[in-house]
Design an enzyme around this catalytic site. Structure first.
Site, PDB file in Angstrom:
ATOM      1  N   ARG A 141      10.749  -7.722   5.499  1.00  0.00           N
ATOM      2  CA  ARG A 141      10.669  -6.261   5.341  1.00  0.00           C
ATOM      3  C   ARG A 141      11.519  -5.542   6.389  1.00  0.00           C
ATOM      4  NH1 ARG A 141       5.008  -3.019   5.182  1.00  0.00           N
ATOM      5  NH2 ARG A 141       4.855  -3.481   7.395  1.00  0.00           N
TER       6      ARG A 141
ATOM      7  N   LYS B 201       0.837  -1.202   0.000  1.00  0.00           N
ATOM      8  CA  LYS B 201       0.000   0.000   0.000  1.00  0.00           C
ATOM      9  C   LYS B 201       0.877   1.260   0.000  1.00  0.00           C
ATOM     10  CE  LYS B 201      -2.456  -1.009   3.751  1.00  0.00           C
ATOM     11  NZ  LYS B 201      -1.965  -2.368   4.080  1.00  0.00           N
TER      12      LYS B 201
ATOM     13  N   ARG C  44      -1.959  -9.764  12.504  1.00  0.00           N
ATOM     14  CA  ARG C  44      -2.391  -8.651  11.639  1.00  0.00           C
ATOM     15  C   ARG C  44      -3.130  -9.180  10.422  1.00  0.00           C
ATOM     16  NH1 ARG C  44       2.969  -5.942  10.408  1.00  0.00           N
ATOM     17  NH2 ARG C  44       1.778  -4.359   9.291  1.00  0.00           N
TER      18      ARG C  44
ATOM     19  N   ARG D  58     -10.523   0.343   8.345  1.00  0.00           N
ATOM     20  CA  ARG D  58     -10.133  -1.046   8.566  1.00  0.00           C
ATOM     21  C   ARG D  58     -11.249  -1.872   9.188  1.00  0.00           C
ATOM     22  NH1 ARG D  58      -4.047   0.091   8.682  1.00  0.00           N
ATOM     23  NH2 ARG D  58      -3.115  -1.956   8.899  1.00  0.00           N
TER      24      ARG D  58
ATOM     25  N   ARG E 268      10.482  -3.620  11.765  1.00  0.00           N
ATOM     26  CA  ARG E 268       9.415  -3.035  12.581  1.00  0.00           C
ATOM     27  C   ARG E 268       9.010  -4.049  13.639  1.00  0.00           C
ATOM     28  NH1 ARG E 268       4.770  -0.692   8.677  1.00  0.00           N
ATOM     29  NH2 ARG E 268       3.466  -1.637  10.261  1.00  0.00           N
TER      30      ARG E 268
HETATM   31  P1  AMP Z   1       0.018  -0.154   8.924  1.00  0.00           P
HETATM   32  O1  AMP Z   1       1.266   0.665   8.894  1.00  0.00           O
HETATM   33  O2  AMP Z   1      -1.085   0.454   8.090  1.00  0.00           O
HETATM   34  O3  AMP Z   1       0.268  -1.596   8.612  1.00  0.00           O
HETATM   35  O4  AMP Z   1      -0.531  -0.109  10.442  1.00  0.00           O
HETATM   36  C1  AMP Z   1       0.252  -0.616  11.496  1.00  0.00           C
HETATM   37  C2  AMP Z   1      -0.619  -0.836  12.721  1.00  0.00           C
HETATM   38  O5  AMP Z   1      -1.210   0.404  13.125  1.00  0.00           O
HETATM   39  C3  AMP Z   1      -1.791  -1.782  12.536  1.00  0.00           C
HETATM   40  O6  AMP Z   1      -1.415  -3.142  12.706  1.00  0.00           O
HETATM   41  C4  AMP Z   1      -2.743  -1.308  13.649  1.00  0.00           C
HETATM   42  O7  AMP Z   1      -2.308  -1.761  14.911  1.00  0.00           O
HETATM   43  C5  AMP Z   1      -2.537   0.202  13.612  1.00  0.00           C
HETATM   44  N1  AMP Z   1      -3.472   0.869  12.663  1.00  0.00           N
HETATM   45  C6  AMP Z   1      -3.161   1.522  11.501  1.00  0.00           C
HETATM   46  N2  AMP Z   1      -4.260   2.018  10.898  1.00  0.00           N
HETATM   47  C7  AMP Z   1      -5.303   1.656  11.705  1.00  0.00           C
HETATM   48  C8  AMP Z   1      -6.711   1.867  11.621  1.00  0.00           C
HETATM   49  N3  AMP Z   1      -7.295   2.504  10.598  1.00  0.00           N
HETATM   50  N4  AMP Z   1      -7.468   1.348  12.636  1.00  0.00           N
HETATM   51  C9  AMP Z   1      -6.931   0.696  13.691  1.00  0.00           C
HETATM   52  N5  AMP Z   1      -5.612   0.460  13.798  1.00  0.00           N
HETATM   53  C10 AMP Z   1      -4.798   0.944  12.834  1.00  0.00           C
END
Ligand code: AMP
Length: 218
Positions: free
Chosen positions: A129, A15, A173, A90, A162
Site C-alpha cells: 500500500r 475500510k 496492528r 477498536r 505510511r
Molecule cells: P487506521 O488509519 O484506522 O489504520 O489507524 C492507524 C493507527 O491510528 C492505528 O494503528 C492506531 O495506532 C491509531 N488509531 C486509529 N483509530 C484508533 C482508535 N479508535 N483507537 C486507538 N488507536 C487508533
C-alpha cells in the site's frame, strides 16, 4: 432519526476505500480516527505528539486521547446528520464510550459493518500500500497496480509508504485487531447490529456486497 454506522475490519481490509460509496449512498459524514490522528501528528499538536508514539509502533492510542478526539469530532457534526465511524471503536472501552455518546446525541447505532479478510491478504495489501502524495488530496494505491502508480506520477505525485505499513508494524496492528477489536463483533452480533462482508476481491465488488448487507439494516 440520523443513523450511526460503524465500520470495523483489520488494517488493509479496505475500510477507507469503501467509505466513498457508503457516504454517498447513505448520506453520512465520516469520522475516521486514524486520519484525524495523522492530521494531528502532521500538525504537531499536543494530542498529535502524544499519539505519535502509539501510531508508530502499531499500538492503539491511549483511550483518553481517543475519547477526546471522538467527542470533539462528533460534537462538530449537526445532530440531524448521520455519521460513519471508520476505525472506531477498536476496543471494549471505546464501544462503551460510543454507546454513551450516541445516546447523548440521540443518534441510534443503526448497523455495524465488519469487513472480513484473511491475515495473508492483510499482509499482502498493506505491504504494497502507498499513498499518492503531492498531487492534491492523498489517495491510496497498491504498488502492483501499475496504472495507478503511473496516474499518481503523471499528476506530479509520489507513492509514499505510511510509516506504520512497514512489515513489523503491520504484524503488530493485525495482532491488536484480532485481540482487541475483533471481540467486539460478538457484542454487536448479540445486539442484532452486525453485518459481516467478505472483503476479498476488487473494491467495487466489496462495495456492492456492503451496500446489499446494509440495505437490510436501514
Ligand atoms: P487506521 O488509519 O484506522 O489504520 O489507524 C492507524 C493507527 O491510528 C492505528 O494503528 C492506531 O495506532 C491509531 N488509531 C486509529 N483509530 C484508533 C482508535 N479508535 N483507537 C486507538 N488507536 C487508533
Amino acid at each position: 432519526m440520523p443513523p450511526a454506522l460503524v465500520l470495523i475490519g483489520p488494517p488493509g481490509a479496505g475500510k477507507s476505500t469503501l467509505t466513498g460509496t457508503l457516504l454517498e449512498r447513505f448520506r453520512l459524514v465520516r469520522v475516521a480516527t486514524g486520519e484525524l490522528l495523522r492530521a494531528e501528528i502532521a500538525a504537531g499538536t499536543a494530542l498529535g505528539r502524544a499519539a505519535a508514539q502509539y501510531v508508530e509502533r502499531g499500538a492503539l492510542v491511549a483511550d483518553g486521547l481517543i475519547d477526546q478526539l471522538l467527542r470533539a469530532s462528533l460534537d462538530a457534526i449537526p445532530a440531524d446528520t448521520g455519521v460513519l465511524l471508520d476505525g472506531y471503536p477498536r476496543n471494549v472501552h471505546q464501544a462503551d464510550v460510543l454507546d454513551a455518546v450516541l445516546r447523548h446525541t440521540g443518534r441510534p447505532l443503526t448497523a455495524v459493518l465488519a469487513l472480513d479478510l484473511p491475515d495473508a491478504e492483510v499482509v499482502r495489501r498493506l505491504g504494497g500500500r502507498r499513498e499518492c502524495r503531492g498531487a492534491g488530496a492523498p489517495w491510496v494505491l497498491h504498488v502492483d497496480d501499475a496504472a495507478a502508480v503511473a496516474r499518481c506520477r503523471a499528476a506530479g505525485g509520489t507513492p509514499v509508504q505510511r510509516a506504520d505499513d512497514r512489515p513489523a508494524v503491520i504484524r503488530r496492528r493485525l495482532a491488536v485487531y484480532r485481540a482487541e477489536t475483533e471481540p467486539l463483533l460478538t457484542r454487536y452480533r448479540a445486539a442484532g447490529l452486525l453485518r459481516v462482508v467478505d472483503a476479498t476481491g476488487a473494491p467495487a465488488e466489496v462495495a456492492t456486497r456492503a451496500v446489499a448487507a446494509l440495505a437490510s439494516a436501514q
